[in-house]
Design a protein around this motif. Structure first.
Motif, PDB file in Angstrom:
ATOM      1  N   PRO A   1       0.220  -0.568   0.649  1.00 29.26           N
ATOM      2  CA  PRO A   1      -0.454  -1.724   0.048  1.00 29.26           C
ATOM      3  C   PRO A   1      -1.928  -1.858   0.407  1.00 29.26           C
ATOM      4  O   PRO A   1      -2.562  -2.827   0.034  1.00 29.26           O
ATOM      5  CB  PRO A   1       0.330  -2.909   0.612  1.00 29.26           C
ATOM      6  CG  PRO A   1       0.710  -2.438   1.984  1.00 29.26           C
ATOM      7  CD  PRO A   1       1.011  -0.954   1.814  1.00 29.26           C
ATOM      8  N   TYR A   2      -2.464  -0.916   1.185  1.00 21.32           N
ATOM      9  CA  TYR A   2      -3.894  -0.956   1.465  1.00 21.32           C
ATOM     10  C   TYR A   2      -4.645  -0.463   0.231  1.00 21.32           C
ATOM     11  O   TYR A   2      -4.056   0.131  -0.681  1.00 21.32           O
ATOM     12  CB  TYR A   2      -4.237  -0.106   2.689  1.00 21.32           C
ATOM     13  CG  TYR A   2      -3.531  -0.584   3.937  1.00 21.32           C
ATOM     14  CD1 TYR A   2      -3.872  -1.797   4.534  1.00 21.32           C
ATOM     15  CD2 TYR A   2      -2.504   0.155   4.508  1.00 21.32           C
ATOM     16  CE1 TYR A   2      -3.218  -2.245   5.673  1.00 21.32           C
ATOM     17  CE2 TYR A   2      -1.836  -0.293   5.648  1.00 21.32           C
ATOM     18  CZ  TYR A   2      -2.209  -1.486   6.215  1.00 21.32           C
ATOM     19  OH  TYR A   2      -1.555  -1.939   7.337  1.00 21.32           O
TER      20      TYR A   2
ATOM     21  N   TYR B   1     -10.182  -9.466  -7.829  1.00 15.15           N
ATOM     22  CA  TYR B   1     -10.360 -10.032  -6.495  1.00 15.15           C
ATOM     23  C   TYR B   1     -10.587  -8.919  -5.463  1.00 15.15           C
ATOM     24  O   TYR B   1     -10.470  -9.151  -4.277  1.00 15.15           O
ATOM     25  CB  TYR B   1      -9.144 -10.870  -6.098  1.00 15.15           C
ATOM     26  CG  TYR B   1      -8.983 -12.118  -6.945  1.00 15.15           C
ATOM     27  CD1 TYR B   1      -9.519 -13.339  -6.541  1.00 15.15           C
ATOM     28  CD2 TYR B   1      -8.298 -12.073  -8.159  1.00 15.15           C
ATOM     29  CE1 TYR B   1      -9.364 -14.485  -7.314  1.00 15.15           C
ATOM     30  CE2 TYR B   1      -8.146 -13.208  -8.936  1.00 15.15           C
ATOM     31  CZ  TYR B   1      -8.683 -14.407  -8.520  1.00 15.15           C
ATOM     32  OH  TYR B   1      -8.545 -15.540  -9.291  1.00 15.15           O
ATOM     33  N   ARG B   2     -10.903  -7.729  -5.940  1.00 14.90           N
ATOM     34  CA  ARG B   2     -11.175  -6.555  -5.120  1.00 14.90           C
ATOM     35  C   ARG B   2      -9.910  -6.014  -4.471  1.00 14.90           C
ATOM     36  O   ARG B   2      -9.461  -6.493  -3.431  1.00 14.90           O
ATOM     37  CB  ARG B   2     -12.238  -6.836  -4.046  1.00 14.90           C
ATOM     38  CG  ARG B   2     -13.610  -7.163  -4.613  1.00 14.90           C
ATOM     39  CD  ARG B   2     -14.172  -5.996  -5.386  1.00 14.90           C
ATOM     40  NE  ARG B   2     -15.531  -6.261  -5.854  1.00 14.90           N
ATOM     41  CZ  ARG B   2     -15.910  -6.178  -7.119  1.00 14.90           C
ATOM     42  NH1 ARG B   2     -15.035  -5.871  -8.050  1.00 14.90           N
ATOM     43  NH2 ARG B   2     -17.158  -6.403  -7.465  1.00 14.90           N
ATOM     44  N   GLY B   3      -9.299  -5.039  -5.120  1.00 14.19           N
ATOM     45  CA  GLY B   3      -8.172  -4.355  -4.527  1.00 14.19           C
ATOM     46  C   GLY B   3      -6.830  -4.803  -5.061  1.00 14.19           C
ATOM     47  O   GLY B   3      -6.714  -5.480  -6.090  1.00 14.19           O
ATOM     48  N   ASN B   4      -5.767  -4.407  -4.343  1.00 11.63           N
ATOM     49  CA  ASN B   4      -4.402  -4.675  -4.800  1.00 11.63           C
ATOM     50  C   ASN B   4      -4.060  -6.148  -4.870  1.00 11.63           C
ATOM     51  O   ASN B   4      -3.142  -6.535  -5.603  1.00 11.63           O
ATOM     52  CB  ASN B   4      -3.407  -3.961  -3.870  1.00 11.63           C
ATOM     53  CG  ASN B   4      -3.457  -2.457  -4.028  1.00 11.63           C
ATOM     54  OD1 ASN B   4      -3.587  -1.944  -5.124  1.00 11.63           O
ATOM     55  ND2 ASN B   4      -3.366  -1.740  -2.905  1.00 11.63           N
TER      56      ASN B   4
ATOM     57  N   ALA C   1      -2.791  -7.338   1.905  1.00 16.57           N
ATOM     58  CA  ALA C   1      -2.698  -6.231   2.861  1.00 16.57           C
ATOM     59  C   ALA C   1      -4.062  -5.975   3.489  1.00 16.57           C
ATOM     60  O   ALA C   1      -5.064  -5.870   2.797  1.00 16.57           O
ATOM     61  CB  ALA C   1      -2.195  -4.968   2.171  1.00 16.57           C
ATOM     62  N   GLY C   2      -4.094  -5.901   4.818  1.00 20.56           N
ATOM     63  CA  GLY C   2      -5.350  -5.683   5.525  1.00 20.56           C
ATOM     64  C   GLY C   2      -6.160  -6.952   5.737  1.00 20.56           C
ATOM     65  O   GLY C   2      -7.225  -6.909   6.357  1.00 20.56           O
TER      66      GLY C   2
ATOM     67  N   TRP D   1       5.667  -8.011  -4.530  1.00 21.25           N
ATOM     68  CA  TRP D   1       6.153  -7.204  -3.403  1.00 21.25           C
ATOM     69  C   TRP D   1       5.832  -5.739  -3.616  1.00 21.25           C
ATOM     70  O   TRP D   1       5.914  -5.230  -4.738  1.00 21.25           O
ATOM     71  CB  TRP D   1       7.652  -7.401  -3.243  1.00 21.25           C
ATOM     72  CG  TRP D   1       8.283  -6.672  -2.101  1.00 21.25           C
ATOM     73  CD1 TRP D   1       7.901  -6.717  -0.796  1.00 21.25           C
ATOM     74  CD2 TRP D   1       9.424  -5.820  -2.169  1.00 21.25           C
ATOM     75  NE1 TRP D   1       8.746  -5.936  -0.022  1.00 21.25           N
ATOM     76  CE2 TRP D   1       9.687  -5.376  -0.840  1.00 21.25           C
ATOM     77  CE3 TRP D   1      10.252  -5.399  -3.196  1.00 21.25           C
ATOM     78  CZ2 TRP D   1      10.744  -4.526  -0.539  1.00 21.25           C
ATOM     79  CZ3 TRP D   1      11.314  -4.544  -2.899  1.00 21.25           C
ATOM     80  CH2 TRP D   1      11.551  -4.121  -1.585  1.00 21.25           C
ATOM     81  N   GLU D   2       5.462  -5.027  -2.531  1.00 20.95           N
ATOM     82  CA  GLU D   2       5.108  -3.619  -2.611  1.00 20.95           C
ATOM     83  C   GLU D   2       5.977  -2.825  -1.640  1.00 20.95           C
ATOM     84  O   GLU D   2       5.493  -2.212  -0.700  1.00 20.95           O
ATOM     85  CB  GLU D   2       3.613  -3.429  -2.285  1.00 20.95           C
ATOM     86  CG  GLU D   2       2.998  -2.170  -2.891  1.00 20.95           C
ATOM     87  CD  GLU D   2       3.339  -0.912  -2.104  1.00 20.95           C
ATOM     88  OE1 GLU D   2       3.638   0.120  -2.736  1.00 20.95           O
ATOM     89  OE2 GLU D   2       3.307  -0.960  -0.862  1.00 20.95           O
TER      90      GLU D   2
END
Length: 438
Positions: free
Chosen positions: A51-52, A151-154, A205-206, A295-296
């Motif tokens: 998820p990163y 929103y930038r990213g996953n 994530a992160g 969910w990932e």
């Protein structure tokens, strides 16, 4: 709408590089160098690192000319971005290619060590100096509708689902990647949740505590039907030795965030729904970074097949310690969690299990959290539970002495789907018990 080439990457690099005084700048100058590629690690894809949503790959170069700055090494290793904001960044890996790069010493870039990095380069007796490439650009074609949900990213995928479901959500999952992978909303609220989703995993994530609390305040707290918040706590979140602002800075610089802030008056309070949103409607959105509940989870494991090799790898990954408890970070977390409880939202705080072999390692996780630091975090959570009605805490990690076998872990500190199902089976009766308490 076409964003200017390298606009996003340049802003990201500015966020990554800490502000330096003149003395630091003199010690760690940028260097422009002409080099020939000798070897290249295989690049990871966005799918590989979920998820990163960031990844680097190490390349080795023979130095041909130093164009500016100071560099005496004949060979250098350079980290290139291969994934940014969950998007692949093209990087040439052609051996013998001569390129001009602008680089900075890797050690001078704060908090970059935690980013997933491919490193297939040969181990040598004398390690060449390592640098980060500042020469890359990332141009993307984007329509206005895509930018609205960027929103930038996953986390963009989770937010896209959020804006569909916000009128009917009764429960939200928050935390870092331990929550993103470890808590499956499909396991709760029975068949109704399968047909008309009532629960969403919003964990970035992160994301550090600052970002988690921001999302709680801005997006979770205003939900009209909110009853539960499941907040996964991680000792690394409260580590004063790990000040990672990157994901927070990216989120608050994103088009999606700026749109929400500009239009807050029209977005909230939201009007009542004519009818609930169904899982079929969400499926038609073709979200790829997570399921329809945010969910990932992964079916497989990313660890060696044989347990002996797993044990060796985990001892190696968790071999360094860097932890100091932060009262400042905990104060913001505590205030946010208690605010939810005081307004009548039931707040479940819990740890997800880490691989059982971590109990044999020097640190409890790959981020350097000490075992003592993990226990300190548990003590703070137990005290918060005791003094806050409507808030409960459980430690499912138990120092590694838990009932989750190695086969239920994706990697050292993340559960796979089987492990997430077991965890949900423990949380459901806990929820029933909490509901009975006044």
């Amino acid at each position: 709408m076409r964003l200017p080439a390298s606009l996003f990457l340049c802003s990201l690099i500015l966020l990554l590089i800490p502000s330096c005084n003149q003395r630091q700048a003199a010690q760690n100058p940028e260097i422009q160098v002409e080099v020939e590629r000798v070897a290249a690690s295989k690049a990871k894809s966005p799918e590989d690192v979920r998820p990163y949503d960031e990844a680097l790959a190490w390349h080795e170069y023979k130095v041909k000319r130093v164009l500016s700055g100071k560099l005496e090494a004949p060979v250098i290793r350079v980290a290139h971005w291969t994934v940014i904001a969950a998007k692949a960044v093209p990087v040439s890996d052609k051996q013998g290619e001569v390129v001009t790069l602008k680089v900075v010493p890797f050690e001078s870039v704060e908090d970059i060590k935690d980013i997933s990095a491919s490193d297939d380069l040969d181990i040598t007796a004398e390690e060449p100096p390592r640098f980060l490439d500042l020469s890359q650009s990332l141009a993307q074609d984007r329509t206005p509708s895509v930018v609205r949900m960027d929103y930038r990213g996953n986390v963009s995928d989770q937010m896209q689902i959020y804006w569909k479901l916000r009128g009917q959500l009764q429960a939200v999952v928050m935390g870092n990647s331990h929550a993103t992978k470890g808590v499956c909303p499909r396991e709760f609220f029975g068949q109704e949740n399968w047909h008309t989703p009532l629960m969403l995993n919003m964990a970035p994530a992160g994301g550090n505590n600052k970002l988690q609390c921001l999302m709680i305040r801005e997006y979770v707290d205003p939900l009209p039907k909110l009853k539960w918040v499941m907040w996964v706590v991680s000792a690394r979140t409260f580590n004063a030795e790990r000040t990672d602002e990157r994901k927070y800075e990216e989120f608050t610089a994103s088009p999606g965030w700026h749109y929400d802030q500009k239009n807050k008056g029209t977005l909230w309070p939201m009007p009542a729904l004519d009818k609930p949103v169904t899982a079929t409607e969400l499926e038609a959105m073709n979200i790829t970074g997570c399921d329809m509940w945010g969910w990932e989870g992964r079916k497989q494991t990313n660890l060696p097949k044989h347990l002996e090799e797993q044990h060796k790898q985990i001892l190696k990954l968790c071999d360094s310690k860097r932890f100091e408890w932060s009262d400042k970070i905990f104060a913001e977390f505590k205030a946010t969690a208690q605010h939810l409880a005081q307004k009548g939202v039931k707040v479940l705080l819990f740890t997800t299990p880490l691989h059982p072999y971590t109990k044999d390692a020097a640190a409890s996780d790959p981020d350097g959290t000490t075992h003592e630091g993990f226990r300190e975090m548990v003590q703070h959570m137990e005290k918060l539970d005791a003094e806050t009605p409507g808030l409960w805490f459980q430690d499912f990690h138990k120092g590694g002495s838990h009932e989750f076998p190695p086969t239920e872990f994706y990697d050292v500190d993340h559960l796979n789907r089987k492990g997430a199902a077991r965890l949900a089976g423990m949380i459901r009766p806990w929820m029933e018990q909490c509901e009975k308490e006044k």
